[in-house]
Design an enzyme around this catalytic site. Structure first.
Site, PDB file in Angstrom:
ATOM      1  CG  HIS A 274      -0.221   0.231   2.737  1.00 36.11           C
ATOM      2  ND1 HIS A 274       0.002   1.086   3.123  1.00 36.11           N
ATOM      3  CD2 HIS A 274       0.172  -0.977   3.375  1.00 36.11           C
ATOM      4  CE1 HIS A 274       0.535   1.139   4.289  1.00 36.11           C
ATOM      5  NE2 HIS A 274       0.696  -0.370   4.479  1.00 36.11           N
TER       6      HIS A 274
ATOM      7  CB  CYS B  38       0.628  -4.200   5.520  1.00 41.84           C
ATOM      8  SG  CYS B  38      -0.849  -5.171   5.839  1.00 41.84           S
TER       9      CYS B  38
END
Length: 445
Positions: free
Chosen positions: A347, A366
């Site tokens: 992301h 992440c």
């Protein structure tokens, strides 16, 4: 790490586009490696500075002269050129290059390796004179980061600046030419440990190379980098922020399936309990400031002030905590999805400053991507109407949009702490998750 475990090194038939590399190229590569390691073992015989050299420096304004005459920007550019390559970290080529590196490190380690640099070398930089500079030069010469010299003066000169920056570039450190803390520690990793890293990573790459496709994305966790590879060449390379030790990024293989533009961020339940409660106790307006709204099981908004954050219940942890799209959104402008059981994804991020750090291990698992708009454009190559301009306009619109990837590109999150390129540059990274220390070469997919 005590025992060195040597793997069976099968000769690699490195291929690109279905054709073997020529024997001439392979011999050229070997010669480059041999030249790059010529000085190993010779550094111990280098005498320290001659008396007349020190007198010359004293009367000629040694420090100011060195500072004045050194092309520091040129040294930085030369160091960065050592690692500037379109060769992937994960490929069949890497196996061949690791074989060559191992063949050079083995006799050097057998002869005793390199010497440590003393604590007095800490904070040395261009223009400084110190007896510790002599030991620093010997260390740099031993790893071929600095050419062999007839005399090792005690002045941190232009060649030393270049050598330190070469070393820093190979170890993923900011090439500032200073013996800062990360550089000092990296220089004092024993050569035997580096050889063990070469062995382990040869096996890791060997285990994964056969499964690589024509086009793929690699997240190398120890390097905190991302490579977008096509046809055996890196087409894009991105700096990343990956999981910290206690919230490690998982190692796996999957396929990228979807791009969420300007996404909501749904705060994971683990972070509600671990992080949000702490933030709300410190600042009762935190959720409002971060544009995060709470919804109960019936979809009704919940007032944050109605929750006792010092004693939050399981039912309240299970509420939906959703951050709206916008500049402060933790996903930034996009989220890149791929199937995995860990709720892990790539992301964007509003916290760009972290990309400039040496150790980029800050996330909860992440992977944050620098220049993610370019990666998104690369991933949507098979979607027909998408180009860089359309991606950038969609980012700027702040409008929610989900796009299914027509070409589902494989993604590999990996743990490679040592590799080499065809130019003979051998790179190392810290064993952040201690998998090298454990001798781990296979990982659950």
């Amino acid at each position: 790490m005590t025992a060195i475990v040597k793997p069976a090194l099968a000769m690699v038939s490195a291929t690109r586009g279905g054709s073997d590399f020529s024997g001439d190229l392979m011999r050229l590569n070997r010669r480059k490696f041999l030249r790059s390691m010529t000085y190993l073992g010779a550094f111990a015989a280098i005498p320290a500075t001659r008396a007349q050299d020190s007198l010359f420096d004293m009367f000629d304004g040694g420090a100011s002269r060195v500072l004045r005459e050194t092309d520091r920007d040129g040294n930085t550019a030369a160091a960065q050129a050592l690692i500037a390559t379109n060769e992937p970290i994960l490929s069949f080529d890497t196996l061949h290059n690791l074989q060559l590196a191992i063949s050079q490190y083995e006799p050097f380690v057998a002869s005793g390796g390199w010497e440590e640099i003393p604590q007095e070398a800490y904070q040395l930089q261009l223009g400084v004179s110190s007896p510790a500079v002599v030991q620093l030069k010997r260390r740099l010469i031993s790893s071929s980061d600095m050419p062999l010299v007839e005399y090792a003066s005690d002045v941190f000169d232009a060649e030393t600046d270049r050598g330190v920056k070469n070393f820093q570039a190979r170890h993923g450190l900011i090439p500032n030419g200073q013996i800062d803390e990360p550089t000092w520690y990296a220089m004092n990793v024993p050569a035997a440990t580096r050889l063990q890293q070469l062995y382990l990573n040869y096996t890791r790459v060997q285990n994964m190379a056969a499964s690589l496709s024509e086009r793929y994305v690699v997240v190398n966790i120890p390097a905190a980098t991302i490579e977008a590879v096509a046809g055996g060449m890196v087409e894009q390379r991105h700096t990343a922020v990956v999981g910290r030790v206690e919230r490690a990024t998982p190692i796996m293989a999957s396929k990228i399936s979807q791009i969420n533009f300007n996404p909501y961020w749904h705060v994971p339940k683990s972070l509600v309990r671990q992080d949000l409660t702490k933030y709300m106790l410190e600042n009762p307006n935190y959720l409002t400031e971060q544009n995060i709204f709470i919804y109960d099981g019936g979809g009704q908004k919940v007032d944050p002030q109605s929750i006792n954050w010092a004693n939050i219940t399981d039912a309240q942890v299970n509420y939906m905590y959703r951050q709206e799209p916008g500049a402060a959104n933790s996903m930034g402008h996009c989220k890149i999805n791929f199937y995995n059981p860990y709720d892990c994804y790539l992301h964007d991020t509003p916290s760009k400053a972290l990309f400039g750090e040496n150790a980029r291990f800050h996330s909860s698992g992440c992977v944050r991507v620098d220049g993610v708009n370019q990666l998104v454009n690369w991933l949507l190559r098979d979607n027909g109407t998408w180009d860089q301009n359309k991606v950038d306009q969609t980012f700027a619109s702040l409008q929610r949009l989900d796009v299914e990837c027509q070409g589902k590109v494989p993604i590999h999150t990996t743990y490679i702490t040592a590799w080499a390129n065809r130019q003979g540059t051998v790179s190392f990274r810290d064993d952040v998750y201690k998998f090298d220390e454990q001798g781990k070469v296979t990982f659950e997919a």
